[in-house]
Each structure stands twice: as structure tokens, then as C-alpha cells.
Design an enzyme around this catalytic site. Sequence first.
Site, PDB file in Angstrom:
ATOM      1  N   LYS A  35       0.862  -1.182   0.000  1.00  0.00           N
ATOM      2  CA  LYS A  35       0.000   0.000   0.000  1.00  0.00           C
ATOM      3  C   LYS A  35       0.899   1.232   0.000  1.00  0.00           C
ATOM      4  O   LYS A  35       1.948   1.241   0.662  1.00  0.00           O
ATOM      5  CB  LYS A  35      -0.875  -0.025   1.262  1.00  0.00           C
ATOM      6  CG  LYS A  35      -1.937   1.074   1.324  1.00  0.00           C
ATOM      7  CD  LYS A  35      -2.886   0.839   2.515  1.00  0.00           C
ATOM      8  CE  LYS A  35      -3.961   1.901   2.638  1.00  0.00           C
ATOM      9  NZ  LYS A  35      -4.908   1.607   3.749  1.00  0.00           N
TER      10      LYS A  35
ATOM     11  N   SER B 101      -9.700   1.556   2.777  1.00  0.00           N
ATOM     12  CA  SER B 101      -8.846   2.340   1.916  1.00  0.00           C
ATOM     13  C   SER B 101      -7.758   1.536   1.219  1.00  0.00           C
ATOM     14  O   SER B 101      -7.126   2.041   0.297  1.00  0.00           O
ATOM     15  CB  SER B 101      -8.172   3.447   2.743  1.00  0.00           C
ATOM     16  OG  SER B 101      -7.322   2.881   3.723  1.00  0.00           O
TER      17      SER B 101
ATOM     18  N   SER C   3      -9.875  -0.804   7.028  1.00  0.00           N
ATOM     19  CA  SER C   3      -9.318  -0.566   5.691  1.00  0.00           C
ATOM     20  C   SER C   3      -8.637  -1.761   5.048  1.00  0.00           C
ATOM     21  O   SER C   3      -8.328  -1.724   3.860  1.00  0.00           O
ATOM     22  CB  SER C   3      -8.332   0.594   5.741  1.00  0.00           C
ATOM     23  OG  SER C   3      -9.024   1.797   5.878  1.00  0.00           O
TER      24      SER C   3
END
Lengths: 487, 476
Positions: free
Chosen positions: A79, A154, A178
Amino acid sequence: MDLHYLTAHELGDLLQRREVSAVEVTEAIIDRIEAVDGRVQAYLTRTAEQAFEQAKAIDAARARGEKPGPLAGVPMALKDNLCTEGIRTTCASRMLAGWVPPYDATVVRRLKAAGAVMLGKLNMDEFAMGSSTENSGFFPTRNPWDLERVPGGSSGGSVAAVAAGEACYALGSDTGGSIRQPASFCGVVGMKPTYGRVSRYGLVAFASSLDQIGPITRDVTDCALVLGVIAGHDPSDSTSADLPVPDYRAALRPEIKGLKIGVPREYFGAGMEPEVETVVRRAIARLEEMGAVCEETSLPHTEYALPAYYLVAPAEASSNLARYDGVGYGLRVPGKDIIAMYMNTRSQGFGPEVKRRIMLGTYALSSGYYDAYYLKALKVRTLIRRDFEAAFAKYDLLATPTAPTVAFRLGEKAGDPLAMYLSDLCTIPINMAGLPALSLPCGFSQGLPVGLQLIGKAFDEATLLRVAYAFEQTTEYHRRRPELGVA
Amino acid sequence: MEYEAVIGLEVHVELKTNAKAFCGCTTAFGGEPNTHVCPVCLGLPGVLPVINRQVVEFGLKTALALNCQVAPFCKFDRKNYYYPDLPKNYQISQYDLPLARGGHLKITVDGEERVIGITRVHMEEDAGKLIHVDGPDGGYSLVDYNRTGVPLLEIVSEPDLRSPAEARAYMEKLRAILQYLDVSDCKMEEGSLRCDANVSVRPRGSQAFGTKTEVKNLNSFRSLQRALEYEIERQVAILEGGGRVEQATMAWDENRGVTYVMRTKEEAQDYRYFPDPDLVPLEIDAAWIERVRRELPELPDARCRRLIDDYGLPAYDAGVITSSRDLADYFDRVVALYPDAKTVSNWIMGDFLRLLNAGNLEPRQSPVPPEEMAALLQLQKEGTISGKIAKQVLEEMFATGKGARQVVQEKGLVQISDAAALAQIVEEVLAANPGVVEDYRNGKDKALGFLVGQVMKVTKGKANPGLVNRLLKERL
Ligand SMILES: [Zn+2]
């Protein structure tokens, strides 16, 4: 054989037996990225060159007779809020579009030491704020199961990449769900470890007391493997726990007889899609068939978790994001004086969701409102924690849906922040309590994946993984792959 | 009406730990800009602070020396505000649960002892430094982050001080204690000791507090005293004129000798303090506190007492000598070699301090080591040199760094104690000053002094004064 859809432990076995080389595996996955990422849009930054170098180094080590660990040579991605030395790290924000960190996050260092091959950095909601990856400052990522739908957020880019065969596994961060919510939306395994189990050093902070880095994998065994590499005390993070890290893979046994599982009724409330509820209840029934003792229970303060979260997280975010001011690094938009420069930079650098939360947090912390909002939220947080303590006095773990719905359509909730916030209803209380939880595929609804969330006692990831593994052994959901029109 | 001032001080002390408060960077002063930095003290995205144990240790020492109660549990908070020299735009500090509270320290002003309360002692990090560069468009600013993350202690007093002189005495006493503890350089010119003052005035005898102003960044004893004097006068003038003092944050203009308003109450900062989630709360157990307490060095008050009790020094002398640990250490080393404490004290308080000040030196930087100071006093005691010559020798020692005996040898300053040689000179002086001799014989005792002076002049001060006196009296 589709190398790109093998799990990390399957690939690891092939690599260790030298039936395939790390360079071949890397090539296969880079080809896959070339083939599908134009539609999925999971990657923000690709590092093919470095990946090949890392793969070559692993192959060379094996050729010398060395036996690097089970993840050595397995391609993965991160990420884009995990700092990588020499590779841009943007948090999907225009604020950091050109920023190149001078250091590696602790988890990155540990993965490198384990021989990981890093393919690049994955899309996300800007600064990890959002539940759909539509808040990326660059472009939205799409759900590989239905390109018209969101992958969740996210960590949407991380999860979509793993689901679409664009990385064998990925790391995400989970502040209010997330990792787990997108894992549920995309049919992969996603874990939020106990707060303090994995060092946060090098994770660009959203809400420091809630953030935790975790693995996103295609099955539970991979989850155990990756967690084993990244977990453990880090002297650079004083909130990281100085506790031994168990051998998680060794903890995986298909045996759960007599285990007590609580099913909190508050997690099946209004807003839950009936078909999602059916799938989740069926999964819980299966755990019962396997010998677990499942029982309805109550976590009475659950309804206050969401509002309390939306005070604590923005409060911390408002402070954590104050450093993006155009002075030292990142975007700078000039102005007639320093105040104008600050305002121009922050107005143009941050997207609307980030601004919304900064304002919310600034307000919640301001004098005169602190007691009524921030302090009150901390008290609610304590009540939520106590709910879990009481439940874990009776149960070994809790089982709930991961999200109340399957993946929604792009744009469907983008204009309605409150509706968006509700998609993290089932995951947020776990961050507030700092507990470990994972989401694993437990069925389908409307042809889209549904996740089962298992919540464990603090630092007892082993039990979570064991139960998830046992469940996975009796199902095929984790083996289904989205059709992306390519083999 | 007669007014009295009510003053409280917030003193910032830079700790001389090996590393910064939350990372491993050096705290050394100076260095090329932005060379003493790392991702942590630059506040780069993703970094986390980790408290340096030595900072807590130094904080504990200070808190205990100031008679404070150490909190068994304290935490760090974020103080949020925007400033370009603050990399994270928040400062890690302590808010509602500081390291220690409720202490006191004693000061003596005009012979009167006063006990000044200490409200709290807390830890925090320093910010960087802005360097403003003039340019065509109004210039630009550069930031040097070498100081960011350097550990500070903030020591807040109760509003117990009643005059600028007391405030100065408090600050001096505090500095002495910090120096004895060896936790800070206390160099005000380098900013390692600085203070903000809260000042209000009220009619003498009143118990209520007047409206206070805060005067920021006083970085010398002199500016502390002058700024307070000015600010008190300013406030009194306002009240006398029937006006009201406005609550404000003031700055001191050293050149113009005035305070001016930086911020009014309406513009007050909202720091939005909240607990720093990146740092776990600090638990300080009783054993740690006890160990630090046991290891505390002798502090100024105790040392002063010892000089009075053990050496019979007057309280004034003991106070001056123990006002600096450096000076007291110097004194102790000289006395160990030359055990006439009062003589040593006279010399140290007199010529020694004068010469140090002239050279802007600390006692430890003295070109005259304690051994040579003792040797000088020994030479005087033996009668090898006179007291007057000794002063000259000390100056020469300061100037050249040479030893006492070497200076006396090289300059031929050995005292003339040879009665025969002196008798000759005495004869000459008497012959040259018949009028003075006459005066003396007529009962003017002062005339003897003149004649002694003449002998000294002829011998360039080398004559043994006792002997000269005796010889003169014999002849007169
Ligand atoms: Zn540093």
C-alpha cells in the site's frame, strides 16, 4: 499453470524445490499486471526493475545452496502509505506526489530481509481516508469481480491487486477496517493484527492510535506466513509490543472442537443486506458443524463506536497531517506570505475527504469543545473495550460479518460521506479496542464475495488463524477467481 | 498608591543529553545547518518518536533537586501550532500530567530568605531555527533543523516573586542548581537557558491578582531584570492613569529597552493539546526515583552550609562562592592545598573573579589552575612576595598561563627582607623627606604611611612591608 494465481506458500514451495525461478515468477506476475492493470488500476508506482534485481538475488542465493525463507522470491506489493527508501510514497495524495522517502518502513525492512520481491506501490484512498478507494488523489481502483464496483477501501489497491493476480500478497493498513472491508469486497483474506503486534514505523500516519499494518493474502496459510515475517517488537515504535511472535503457520490445525464463539447481535443490524446476512450465518453454522460452540451475545456499546471513531480518528489525523505545509517536502504552492503559502498548499494538495476530516478533528480538539467531543469519544472507546473484555471472558473469539453489504457501485456513495462511513460499521469497533481480526471469504451474494470477520483476544492472532484455516479447509470460496477476460 | 509586582517565571532549560529527545541525533551546538538531523527529528511522514531515557533521568534529577513530587505516571501530549521551524507543526510536550509538580527553591535577596514555589517541571522538544535572508522581494527564510528535537525542561514557578531583583535571584539560583546537577550548559547566549515571565501588579497589601502580561524570550539575566522593571512601570502607569492592563503576550526589545505587544488575548493561540498516541505513557517507579535521589550531588544550599560550618566562612562569602559549582569546586581545590579558607575566599571573590570576568571566562577555563593559585598564596605567606606583588603576579599568571614561582623568578619580584639592604633605602627616603619626618615627629601618624609608600616605590613594591615599618619606626 497460472503462476500469478498461486498462493505465496505454493509459489514458495515451487521456488524452494527450484521448479521455477524467482525471475520467472516475477516475469509472470509483471505480465499479468500488464494485462489487467489497465482495467483494475491497482498500481500507483511499479518497480519492475528493482523487482527483477531482487528476484535475481534470490535465485543466485538458491544457486549457491542457501535456503532463504518460504517467502523468498515471492512477488508482492505495498500500500502506498508504507515508506520505501528511494521509491516514491504518495499516500495517493497530490500533497506527496513526488515524495521519495529516505528510509524503509520496519515492515519493508523485514520483508526485504525475508527475500520479498517488491513489484510496486498500490492505490488507496488518500491518506487512508475512505472506504472505496474513490478518494485516491489520482484515480479510483476497480473491483476485479465487477469493474463497475469499488474494491472497498482504503486498501483497495492492495486488495484488488491480490484478487486480480497482480501480486501474490500485499500489505495494507487498517484504521477502521481498511484491510478487512476491501478483503471482504474482493474475496481475499485480510488481517488487522492486534494494535502493537506490527511496528508502525514507516507507515504514514492517519490515526496513530488506531492504525495497524496487516497482510492481504489469497489464503489463511499465506496470512500466517506474512504475519510471521512482519510481526514483532521494534525499538523504533514505542507502541509496539515486546512479546514473542508465535510460529503462526505451525498454529494452523483443522481442529476447532469445543471452541467457544460469540456472535454479537449488534453486528447484524439495520443496513445489512439480507443475502449477506444469510451467507454469514451459514458460515457460522458451518463452524458449529465443525464442533465450535456458537452462541448469540451482545456488545451493547457497538452503536456508539462509529460516532466515537469519527471524533478520535479525525482528531489524530488533523494533527498527523499538519506537517504537510509546503515547508520541508512535498507539494508547495507559493503565496504572498507564509500563511498564504500554507493555505494554498493545503487547499490544493488535499482532497475533499481529507479536508473534511481535518476540519472535523480540528474542531473536536479545539478548546471549548474538547471535553464534549474528543474526551467523550475516549470514554466511549473505554466502554467499547470493556464490552469486548466481557465477551472474551466467555468466548475464544467472535464471529460477525465484515461488511454489511457486498461491494457497491463506483459513485454510488461517493457523494454521501455518511453512507460511506456506514460500510465500516462492523470493523471500526475492533480498531477502537485494538483487537486482532481477520476477514476471510465465506460465500457469495449477487456473484460478489462476502467476508466473515473473526475477532480475537489481544495478541491471540494464532487462534484467529487456526479457526480461519479450519473453515477454509472445508470450503472452496478462496479458490474462486474473478474473470477478467484473460486466462 | 504603592504597588507590588507579582511575577512567575517559565524557564526553558536545554538538557545536555548525548542524543535528542526522540531520536539518536546529536545535541551538539553549532554544526552546518541541517546536518544533525534524521527522519525522526525532521518529522518526515511515517516516523515515530521514542523517548530517550536519559532525558527522563535528567528531568528526574532536576525535579528532585527542586523538591518536587515526581508523578508515578506521566504522558506526552501534542501541542499543535503552525510555525515553519516546527517540522511536524506540533511540539511534543507534557500538558495535564507533567513529570513533576509542587517543589520549591530558596533565594536570598538583601539578606532576606524567600521560598519560591515550583508549580511543575515537564519535558518537551525544541524547535528549529529560522534564518531570514534579505532579498529583492522582501527576502526569504531558511530553516535549520539541527535544534529540533533537542530535549528541554520547562520549569514553571508559582507567582511568588515580588520584584525584578527576586526574579533575577531565582533565575541565578536555578542556574546554579542546574549546573550542580550537570544537566545543562545553561548558556543563555546560546539559548540553552531562557525564560518567559508572567507579570502583574496590584496595590500593596491586596491579595487579588491583577491582569497579567507574559513577556517572552528573556535570554539574559540583564534583560530579565530590565524587561520586568519596564513592564512593571508600564503597568503601574496604566493603573495610575485610571486605565486597565490588557492581557497580552509581550516581547522585549533589548535595544530600545521597551516591551511591546506580540499578541492580545483575542488572538490567543488554541494549541489543541491532546495525548500523543505515538508515545506510551511513562511509568516511573519508586526504585528509579530513589536511585536518582541517592545519586544527587551536593547542591548549592548544602554546599554553602558546609563552607560556613567547616571553614568558618562568612555567609556572604559562602553564598558568592557556591553560586556557581565551578567556582565552588575551584575554591575547594585551592583550600585543600592552602587551608586558610578566608584568605582563599578573599582572593577568589576579589582578583580572581575580576580577572575571570575581564576575560569572559568560567572558573574551569581559568589559565591559573587551583594548584598555582595555592602556590601564589603560599609565596605570600612565606614572605617571598608581598600582598601587593601577589596581585601583580596573579595578573601575569592570567596573562601568560605561567606558574606563580616562575613569574616571581622571571620578573625578579622576590621580596626584599634583608634588613641591611632596606636600612640603606630607609635612610635615603628619610633624608629626602625632612618635612614629612618633621610632621611624624609632631604626632601626624599618617606621615608614616607616606614614608612606607616611598620605600615601596624605590623598591618597586618588593620591600617587606612589615620590615619597612619596623625600620622606619626605629629610625624616627
Ligand atoms: Zn534525529
